[in-house]
Every structure is written in structure tokens, then in C-alpha cells.
Motif scaffolding. Structure first.
Motif, PDB file in Angstrom:
ATOM      1  N   THR A  90       0.847  -1.193   0.000  1.00  0.00           N
ATOM      2  CA  THR A  90       0.000   0.000   0.000  1.00  0.00           C
ATOM      3  C   THR A  90       0.878   1.237   0.000  1.00  0.00           C
ATOM      4  OG1 THR A  90      -1.759  -1.128   1.223  1.00  0.00           O
ATOM      5  CG2 THR A  90      -1.760   1.288   1.260  1.00  0.00           C
ATOM      6  N   TRP A  91       0.618   2.159  -0.877  1.00  0.00           N
ATOM      7  CA  TRP A  91       1.251   3.467  -0.817  1.00  0.00           C
ATOM      8  C   TRP A  91       0.194   4.548  -0.676  1.00  0.00           C
ATOM      9  CZ3 TRP A  91       1.019   0.314  -4.946  1.00  0.00           C
ATOM     10  CH2 TRP A  91       0.567   0.785  -6.175  1.00  0.00           C
ATOM     11  N   TYR A  92       0.663   5.637  -0.187  1.00  0.00           N
ATOM     12  CA  TYR A  92      -0.238   6.705   0.216  1.00  0.00           C
ATOM     13  C   TYR A  92       0.144   8.006  -0.476  1.00  0.00           C
ATOM     14  CZ  TYR A  92      -0.945   3.340   3.993  1.00  0.00           C
ATOM     15  OH  TYR A  92      -1.205   2.198   4.708  1.00  0.00           O
ATOM     16  N   LEU A  93      -0.802   8.897  -0.527  1.00  0.00           N
ATOM     17  CA  LEU A  93      -0.519  10.278  -0.874  1.00  0.00           C
ATOM     18  C   LEU A  93      -0.986  11.107   0.315  1.00  0.00           C
ATOM     19  CD1 LEU A  93       0.663  12.130  -3.059  1.00  0.00           C
ATOM     20  CD2 LEU A  93      -1.692  12.543  -3.813  1.00  0.00           C
ATOM     21  N   GLN A  94      -0.032  11.524   1.118  1.00  0.00           N
ATOM     22  CA  GLN A  94      -0.341  12.365   2.270  1.00  0.00           C
ATOM     23  C   GLN A  94      -0.342  13.811   1.794  1.00  0.00           C
ATOM     24  OE1 GLN A  94      -0.977  11.382   5.677  1.00  0.00           O
ATOM     25  NE2 GLN A  94      -1.706  13.503   5.576  1.00  0.00           N
ATOM     26  N   MET A  95      -1.488  14.452   1.894  1.00  0.00           N
ATOM     27  CA  MET A  95      -1.657  15.807   1.369  1.00  0.00           C
ATOM     28  C   MET A  95      -1.928  16.771   2.525  1.00  0.00           C
ATOM     29  SD  MET A  95      -3.948  14.939  -2.007  1.00  0.00           S
ATOM     30  CE  MET A  95      -5.280  14.165  -1.097  1.00  0.00           C
ATOM     31  N   ARG A  96      -1.178  17.850   2.570  1.00  0.00           N
ATOM     32  CA  ARG A  96      -1.343  18.869   3.610  1.00  0.00           C
ATOM     33  C   ARG A  96      -1.525  20.222   2.961  1.00  0.00           C
ATOM     34  NH1 ARG A  96       2.722  15.384   5.399  1.00  0.00           N
ATOM     35  NH2 ARG A  96       2.252  14.334   7.377  1.00  0.00           N
ATOM     36  N   ASN A  97      -2.066  21.151   3.747  1.00  0.00           N
ATOM     37  CA  ASN A  97      -2.279  22.522   3.264  1.00  0.00           C
ATOM     38  C   ASN A  97      -2.938  22.521   1.885  1.00  0.00           C
ATOM     39  OD1 ASN A  97      -2.187  25.320   3.204  1.00  0.00           O
ATOM     40  ND2 ASN A  97      -0.077  25.390   2.448  1.00  0.00           N
ATOM     41  N   LEU A  98      -4.027  21.814   1.788  1.00  0.00           N
ATOM     42  CA  LEU A  98      -4.693  21.658   0.501  1.00  0.00           C
ATOM     43  C   LEU A  98      -5.272  22.966   0.002  1.00  0.00           C
ATOM     44  CD1 LEU A  98      -6.230  18.193   1.175  1.00  0.00           C
ATOM     45  CD2 LEU A  98      -4.867  18.761  -0.840  1.00  0.00           C
ATOM     46  N   LYS A  99      -5.250  23.116  -1.318  1.00  0.00           N
ATOM     47  CA  LYS A  99      -5.737  24.318  -1.979  1.00  0.00           C
ATOM     48  C   LYS A  99      -6.852  23.936  -2.956  1.00  0.00           C
ATOM     49  CE  LYS A  99      -0.998  26.045  -1.871  1.00  0.00           C
ATOM     50  NZ  LYS A  99       0.137  26.585  -2.673  1.00  0.00           N
ATOM     51  N   ALA A 100      -7.628  24.910  -3.332  1.00  0.00           N
ATOM     52  CA  ALA A 100      -8.718  24.654  -4.264  1.00  0.00           C
ATOM     53  C   ALA A 100      -8.199  24.034  -5.561  1.00  0.00           C
ATOM     54  CB  ALA A 100      -9.474  25.942  -4.556  1.00  0.00           C
ATOM     55  N   GLU A 101      -7.016  24.446  -5.977  1.00  0.00           N
ATOM     56  CA  GLU A 101      -6.454  23.930  -7.228  1.00  0.00           C
ATOM     57  C   GLU A 101      -5.975  22.487  -7.127  1.00  0.00           C
ATOM     58  OE1 GLU A 101      -5.669  26.793  -5.676  1.00  0.00           O
ATOM     59  OE2 GLU A 101      -3.499  27.185  -5.770  1.00  0.00           O
ATOM     60  N   ASP A 102      -6.030  21.899  -5.930  1.00  0.00           N
ATOM     61  CA  ASP A 102      -5.726  20.477  -5.778  1.00  0.00           C
ATOM     62  C   ASP A 102      -6.944  19.605  -6.079  1.00  0.00           C
ATOM     63  OD1 ASP A 102      -3.777  21.405  -2.935  1.00  0.00           O
ATOM     64  OD2 ASP A 102      -3.012  20.836  -4.913  1.00  0.00           O
ATOM     65  N   THR A 103      -8.079  20.218  -6.290  1.00  0.00           N
ATOM     66  CA  THR A 103      -9.284  19.472  -6.630  1.00  0.00           C
ATOM     67  C   THR A 103      -9.087  18.719  -7.945  1.00  0.00           C
ATOM     68  OG1 THR A 103     -10.758  20.999  -5.477  1.00  0.00           O
ATOM     69  CG2 THR A 103     -11.726  19.686  -7.252  1.00  0.00           C
ATOM     70  N   ALA A 104      -9.294  17.410  -7.906  1.00  0.00           N
ATOM     71  CA  ALA A 104      -9.052  16.586  -9.084  1.00  0.00           C
ATOM     72  C   ALA A 104      -9.462  15.150  -8.777  1.00  0.00           C
ATOM     73  CB  ALA A 104      -7.569  16.617  -9.471  1.00  0.00           C
ATOM     74  N   VAL A 105      -9.499  14.349  -9.820  1.00  0.00           N
ATOM     75  CA  VAL A 105      -9.551  12.898  -9.654  1.00  0.00           C
ATOM     76  C   VAL A 105      -8.101  12.416  -9.564  1.00  0.00           C
ATOM     77  CG1 VAL A 105     -10.213  10.699 -10.666  1.00  0.00           C
ATOM     78  CG2 VAL A 105     -11.722  12.686 -10.894  1.00  0.00           C
ATOM     79  N   TYR A 106      -7.814  11.700  -8.519  1.00  0.00           N
ATOM     80  CA  TYR A 106      -6.461  11.203  -8.269  1.00  0.00           C
ATOM     81  C   TYR A 106      -6.384   9.721  -8.633  1.00  0.00           C
ATOM     82  CZ  TYR A 106      -5.117  15.515  -5.968  1.00  0.00           C
ATOM     83  OH  TYR A 106      -4.803  16.834  -5.711  1.00  0.00           O
ATOM     84  N   TYR A 107      -5.320   9.357  -9.327  1.00  0.00           N
ATOM     85  CA  TYR A 107      -5.095   7.986  -9.762  1.00  0.00           C
ATOM     86  C   TYR A 107      -3.772   7.482  -9.204  1.00  0.00           C
ATOM     87  CZ  TYR A 107      -8.521   9.225 -13.370  1.00  0.00           C
ATOM     88  OH  TYR A 107      -9.644   9.643 -14.031  1.00  0.00           O
ATOM     89  N   CYS A 108      -3.765   6.269  -8.699  1.00  0.00           N
ATOM     90  CA  CYS A 108      -2.489   5.656  -8.388  1.00  0.00           C
ATOM     91  C   CYS A 108      -2.060   4.798  -9.569  1.00  0.00           C
ATOM     92  CB  CYS A 108      -2.538   4.850  -7.103  1.00  0.00           C
ATOM     93  SG  CYS A 108      -3.636   3.426  -7.082  1.00  0.00           S
ATOM     94  N   ALA A 109      -0.762   4.572  -9.657  1.00  0.00           N
ATOM     95  CA  ALA A 109      -0.208   3.821 -10.779  1.00  0.00           C
ATOM     96  C   ALA A 109       1.048   3.092 -10.326  1.00  0.00           C
ATOM     97  CB  ALA A 109       0.111   4.745 -11.947  1.00  0.00           C
ATOM     98  N   ALA A 110       1.367   2.024 -11.045  1.00  0.00           N
ATOM     99  CA  ALA A 110       2.564   1.240 -10.735  1.00  0.00           C
ATOM    100  C   ALA A 110       3.188   0.741 -12.034  1.00  0.00           C
ATOM    101  CB  ALA A 110       2.205   0.059  -9.835  1.00  0.00           C
TER     102      ALA A 110
END
Length: 120
Positions: free
Chosen positions: A78-98
Motif C-alpha cells: 500500500t502506498w499513500y498520498l499524504q496531502m497537507r495545506n490543501l488548496k482549491a487547485e488540488d481538486t481533481a480525480v487522483y489515480y495511483c499507478a505502478a
């Protein structure tokens, strides 16, 4: 084959934090490159973060550097995306990939995506 499933998306206020998870099933991920991408409405998909497990090195998009990290738990694949200090421009569909070889825009395995909305 490798199957990827994302979780942890949702609505968060500007300045808040959120952690996305991506869990892999199937073959082991030895020396794989593990990544997160995102696609905002009306924009092209972009790379957010990538971890080269063979080198234990990471790269981040300039827009998220210092705010996002990509920790990895090899025991649970399992890998993570730890996101802090989020901004409106971070709004998106997020995809993981390998990918068994490297970080690129054409990685071999992809999750279906999960929505993150940053709004008050």
C-alpha cells in the motif's frame, strides 16, 4: 497482473489534510515505481508524485512539493498520498499507478481514480 484500488478521497476544506491510499493485489511490487497522478476538470492528467522503490527516491510536481508525500508500506503493498495545506487547485480525480521499471506518464498499471474536492 497487478490490480490497484484507491481509497480515502472526499471533501476537505482549504488548508486541510487528506490521505489517499492505494493497495495493490496480484504480484509482488519488488523494485516497482509507484506513483500518483491527478486530472482536474478540463485539464490534462499530470504526475503528482512518484517513488522508485529500487532507489528509495521520490519526485514531486513543483505545485505539491513541500505539501505532499508518498509513503509506502511494502508489507501491505500500500502506498499513500499524504496531502497537507490543501488548496482549491488540488481538486481533481487522483489515480495511483505502478510500473515494474520507472516513473513515466505511461505506467503499466492504474487504479480507477478517486475524487478529491477542496472547497469551503
Amino acid at each position: 497482473q497487478v490490480q490497484l484500488v484507491e481509497s480515502g478521497g472526499g471533501l476537505v476544506q482549504p488548508g486541510g489534510s487528506l490521505r489517499l491510499s492505494c493497495t495493490a493485489s496480484g504480484r509482488r511490487l519488488n523494485n516497482y515505481a509507484l506513483a500518483w497522478f491527478r486530472q482536474a476538470p478540463g485539464k490534462e492528467r499530470e504526475s503528482v508524485a512518484c517513488l522508485r522503490t529500487s532507489e528509495n527516491s521520490t519526485t514531486y510536481a513543483a505545485s505539491v512539493k513541500g505539501r505532499f508525500t508518498i509513503p509506502y508500506d511494502a508489507a501491505t503493498k500500500t502506498w499513500y498520498l499524504q496531502m497537507r495545506n490543501l488548496k482549491a487547485e488540488d481538486t481533481a480525480v487522483y489515480y495511483c499507478a505502478a510500473d515494474p521499471w520507472t516513473c513515466s506518464d505511461e505506467m503499466r498499471y492504474w487504479g480507477k481514480g478517486i475524487l478529491v474536492t477542496v472547497s469551503s
